[in-house]
Design a protein around this motif. Structure first.
Motif, PDB file in Angstrom:
ATOM      1  N   ASP A  20      -3.871  22.302 -81.042  1.00  0.00           N
ATOM      2  CA  ASP A  20      -2.604  22.675 -80.416  1.00  0.00           C
ATOM      3  C   ASP A  20      -1.684  21.465 -80.456  1.00  0.00           C
ATOM      4  N   ALA A  31      -2.793  28.304 -73.137  1.00  0.00           N
ATOM      5  CA  ALA A  31      -3.485  27.685 -74.265  1.00  0.00           C
ATOM      6  C   ALA A  31      -4.655  28.557 -74.688  1.00  0.00           C
ATOM      7  N   HIS A  37      -5.950  19.357 -77.978  1.00  0.00           N
ATOM      8  CA  HIS A  37      -4.521  19.158 -77.815  1.00  0.00           C
ATOM      9  C   HIS A  37      -4.115  17.769 -78.293  1.00  0.00           C
TER      10      HIS A  37
END
Length: 102
Positions: A20, A31, A37
């Protein structure tokens, strides 16, 4: 890659890395469970933490930032990096309608 393809892979036990590249405030809103991330602005300095030999499905809000990130990753030797078409918005609308959209 379409969101349905990623959902089917995950349901079958195939767990590609989901990267992400959105900003922290966006990830706080919603998410994909288990995602990694790394904000787009930090990708160049943190890409070394990613396994180049693995499938990496890159996601953002609608698919534009992740398309840029995917292209950059491929230039760096991440040959199995794939953009998630439609991003987290498509995931929320077509796979997990309980997820917040923004």
């Amino acid at each position: 890659m379409e969101v349905e393809t990623l959902a089917a892979m995950r349901a079958a036990g195939d767990t590609p890395i989901v990267l992400d590249v959105r900003e922290p405030w966006e990830v706080e809103l919603c998410a994909i469970p288990g995602c990694t991330h790394i904000p787009l602005g930090q990708l160049a300095s943190r890409a070394g933490a990613l396994p180049a030999e693995e499938v990496i499905v890159v996601v953002c809000h609608h698919g534009m930032r992740s398309a840029h990130a995917t292209a950059w990753l491929r230039q760096q030797g991440f040959d199995r990096a794939i953009n998630l078409a439609g991003g987290i918005d498509a995931w929320a609308r077509r796979i997990d309608p309980s997820m917040k959209v923004y």
